[in-house]
Structure formats: structure tokens, C-alpha cells
Motif scaffolding. Sequence first.
Motif, PDB file in Angstrom:
ATOM      1  N   GLU A  31      26.822  31.950  52.005  1.00 23.05           N
ATOM      2  CA  GLU A  31      26.119  30.671  51.962  1.00 23.05           C
ATOM      3  C   GLU A  31      25.176  30.584  53.149  1.00 23.05           C
ATOM      4  N   ASN A  32      24.035  29.958  52.923  1.00 18.65           N
ATOM      5  CA  ASN A  32      23.118  29.636  54.005  1.00 18.65           C
ATOM      6  C   ASN A  32      22.432  28.321  53.630  1.00 18.65           C
ATOM      7  N   PRO A  33      21.560  27.793  54.465  1.00 16.64           N
ATOM      8  CA  PRO A  33      20.949  26.497  54.141  1.00 16.64           C
ATOM      9  C   PRO A  33      20.106  26.491  52.855  1.00 16.64           C
ATOM     10  N   GLU A  34      19.683  27.655  52.385  1.00 11.76           N
ATOM     11  CA  GLU A  34      18.854  27.731  51.185  1.00 11.76           C
ATOM     12  C   GLU A  34      19.636  27.902  49.887  1.00 11.76           C
ATOM     13  N   SER A  35      20.805  28.566  49.969  1.00  8.65           N
ATOM     14  CA  SER A  35      21.507  28.854  48.722  1.00  8.65           C
ATOM     15  C   SER A  35      22.944  29.295  48.952  1.00  8.65           C
ATOM     16  N   SER A  36      23.685  29.268  47.854  1.00 13.57           N
ATOM     17  CA  SER A  36      25.038  29.834  47.798  1.00 13.57           C
ATOM     18  C   SER A  36      24.966  31.033  46.859  1.00 13.57           C
ATOM     19  N   PHE A  37      25.626  32.130  47.229  1.00 13.64           N
ATOM     20  CA  PHE A  37      25.539  33.386  46.489  1.00 13.64           C
ATOM     21  C   PHE A  37      26.919  33.769  45.983  1.00 13.64           C
ATOM     22  N   PHE A  38      27.016  34.010  44.684  1.00 19.05           N
ATOM     23  CA  PHE A  38      28.282  34.311  44.024  1.00 19.05           C
ATOM     24  C   PHE A  38      28.216  35.660  43.311  1.00 19.05           C
ATOM     25  N   TYR A  39      29.384  36.269  43.180  1.00 20.29           N
ATOM     26  CA  TYR A  39      29.574  37.519  42.436  1.00 20.29           C
ATOM     27  C   TYR A  39      30.606  37.235  41.345  1.00 20.29           C
ATOM     28  N   ASP A  40      30.361  37.737  40.154  1.00 17.97           N
ATOM     29  CA  ASP A  40      31.285  37.543  39.037  1.00 17.97           C
ATOM     30  C   ASP A  40      32.384  38.596  39.097  1.00 17.97           C
ATOM     31  N   ARG A  41      33.597  38.154  39.437  1.00 20.49           N
ATOM     32  CA  ARG A  41      34.738  39.069  39.555  1.00 20.49           C
ATOM     33  C   ARG A  41      35.417  39.349  38.218  1.00 20.49           C
ATOM     34  N   SER A  42      34.901  38.820  37.121  1.00 23.54           N
ATOM     35  CA  SER A  42      35.578  39.006  35.829  1.00 23.54           C
ATOM     36  C   SER A  42      35.487  40.445  35.330  1.00 23.54           C
ATOM     37  N   GLY A  43      34.802  41.273  36.063  1.00 27.41           N
ATOM     38  CA  GLY A  43      34.807  42.687  35.715  1.00 27.41           C
ATOM     39  C   GLY A  43      33.414  43.217  35.470  1.00 27.41           C
ATOM     40  N   GLY A  44      33.056  44.237  36.225  1.00 33.72           N
ATOM     41  CA  GLY A  44      31.791  44.920  35.998  1.00 33.72           C
ATOM     42  C   GLY A  44      31.905  45.826  34.796  1.00 33.72           C
ATOM     43  N   ASN A  45      30.796  46.121  34.234  1.00 30.28           N
ATOM     44  CA  ASN A  45      30.722  46.997  33.079  1.00 30.28           C
ATOM     45  C   ASN A  45      30.346  48.394  33.560  1.00 30.28           C
ATOM     46  N   LYS A  46      31.260  49.357  33.433  1.00 32.53           N
ATOM     47  CA  LYS A  46      30.976  50.729  33.848  1.00 32.53           C
ATOM     48  C   LYS A  46      30.021  51.357  32.836  1.00 32.53           C
ATOM     49  N   THR A  47      28.867  51.841  33.328  1.00 34.38           N
ATOM     50  CA  THR A  47      27.887  52.443  32.425  1.00 34.38           C
ATOM     51  C   THR A  47      27.946  53.967  32.445  1.00 34.38           C
ATOM     52  N   SER A  48      28.313  54.533  33.585  1.00 34.10           N
ATOM     53  CA  SER A  48      28.508  55.973  33.710  1.00 34.10           C
ATOM     54  C   SER A  48      29.344  56.207  34.960  1.00 34.10           C
ATOM     55  N   GLU A  49      29.643  57.430  35.262  1.00 37.04           N
ATOM     56  CA  GLU A  49      30.497  57.731  36.403  1.00 37.04           C
ATOM     57  C   GLU A  49      29.884  57.199  37.688  1.00 37.04           C
ATOM     58  N   GLY A  50      30.592  56.265  38.323  1.00 35.50           N
ATOM     59  CA  GLY A  50      30.138  55.695  39.578  1.00 35.50           C
ATOM     60  C   GLY A  50      29.078  54.620  39.465  1.00 35.50           C
ATOM     61  N   VAL A  51      28.642  54.299  38.238  1.00 37.00           N
ATOM     62  CA  VAL A  51      27.597  53.282  38.027  1.00 37.00           C
ATOM     63  C   VAL A  51      28.185  52.132  37.223  1.00 37.00           C
ATOM     64  N   ILE A  52      28.000  50.921  37.736  1.00 32.74           N
ATOM     65  CA  ILE A  52      28.516  49.731  37.073  1.00 32.74           C
ATOM     66  C   ILE A  52      27.406  48.685  36.941  1.00 32.74           C
ATOM     67  N   GLN A  53      27.600  47.761  36.037  1.00 32.72           N
ATOM     68  CA  GLN A  53      26.733  46.596  35.934  1.00 32.72           C
ATOM     69  C   GLN A  53      27.511  45.400  36.452  1.00 32.72           C
ATOM     70  N   VAL A  54      26.841  44.567  37.233  1.00 32.36           N
ATOM     71  CA  VAL A  54      27.468  43.367  37.778  1.00 32.36           C
ATOM     72  C   VAL A  54      26.545  42.175  37.587  1.00 32.36           C
ATOM     73  N   ARG A  55      27.147  40.979  37.675  1.00 34.49           N
ATOM     74  CA  ARG A  55      26.385  39.737  37.609  1.00 34.49           C
ATOM     75  C   ARG A  55      26.521  39.003  38.938  1.00 34.49           C
ATOM     76  N   THR A  56      25.423  38.389  39.361  1.00 35.35           N
ATOM     77  CA  THR A  56      25.446  37.540  40.542  1.00 35.35           C
ATOM     78  C   THR A  56      24.780  36.212  40.187  1.00 35.35           C
ATOM     79  N   ARG A  57      25.016  35.244  41.051  1.00 36.15           N
ATOM     80  CA  ARG A  57      24.508  33.894  40.807  1.00 36.15           C
ATOM     81  C   ARG A  57      24.057  33.289  42.134  1.00 36.15           C
ATOM     82  N   VAL A  58      22.879  32.699  42.132  1.00 40.80           N
ATOM     83  CA  VAL A  58      22.367  31.997  43.296  1.00 40.80           C
ATOM     84  C   VAL A  58      22.179  30.536  42.899  1.00 40.80           C
TER      85      VAL A  58
END
Length: 142
Positions: A31-58
Motif C-alpha cells: 500500500e502507498n498513498p496512491e494505491s493498494s496492490f493485491f495478488y490473487d492467491r486462489s492459484g496461478g495457472n501453470k502454463t509450462s515448466e517454471g512459468v505461471i499466470q497470475v492475477r493482480t489488482r490495483v
Amino acid sequence: MRALFLATVCAGSLFANAAWCATPDWFLLDENPESSFFYDRSGGNKTSEGVIQVRTRVIYSEAGRKEAVKVLKGLPQPAMLHETLYSYEINCVEREGHLLAATHLDNNGNILKSSDLAAATQWQYLPPDTRMGLVIQQACQP
């Protein structure tokens, strides 16, 4: 409306799998004076070995919203901007990220603008002292 956005994303996109379409579990990372930053812990989507997709929210403060609309071009109703949802691909081993999409919402969850950015962005190193560096710490744990 966020549920409608997620249903739309899940119904017809490259993110359509059970883990990616689960109800988001937004975890506050920064968090800072401009925004709050979130990460979706419900699970990243693994696309290949060592590579994942994630969602964030500002979620923007009033000052943050004013700064964001200066950067965002072509945003209809810029005064309505409340938050932005991002999707990224992350290479956990290389600590690199690639922005896939951004969706800008009003405070009711209505989509103001959505952009597919996968073809327009490049992989880049994500330093540990950045917001995406914090995401790597969370998402890339074994």
C-alpha cells in the motif's frame, strides 16, 4: 460485476481452467498513498515448466486515480476509474514477467476498458524490490 468480468474471461479466453476461474482470494501485498496492490492467491495457472499466470489488482486512491488516468489513453469516463486488474505470465526461475492483459473497472465492477497486451509487451526482469517482485515471492514458492 467483477463476477461477470471473471465469468467472461473464463468462458472464452486462454485463462479458462478451474484454478484460474476460481473465486479470487485477494491478498494485500503493498500500500502507498496512491494505491493498494493485491495478488490473487486462489492459484496461478501453470502454463509450462517454471512459468505461471497470475492475477493482480490495483485499487486507486483519489490521488492515484488522477495519476493513472494521465497514463491511460482512451479511457472512457476516466473520473470513474476505481481499480485495474492485471494478468501476467511469470517465469519463476528467470524472475521475468510478461503483461498479458489489463482491465480497468469503476467502483461497481463495470468494465471501463479492457486491453489484450500479450502481443504488445516483452518479457522483463522483475526486481525483488518492486510490486511484481513481491508477487514472485508469493506465487513462485515451491
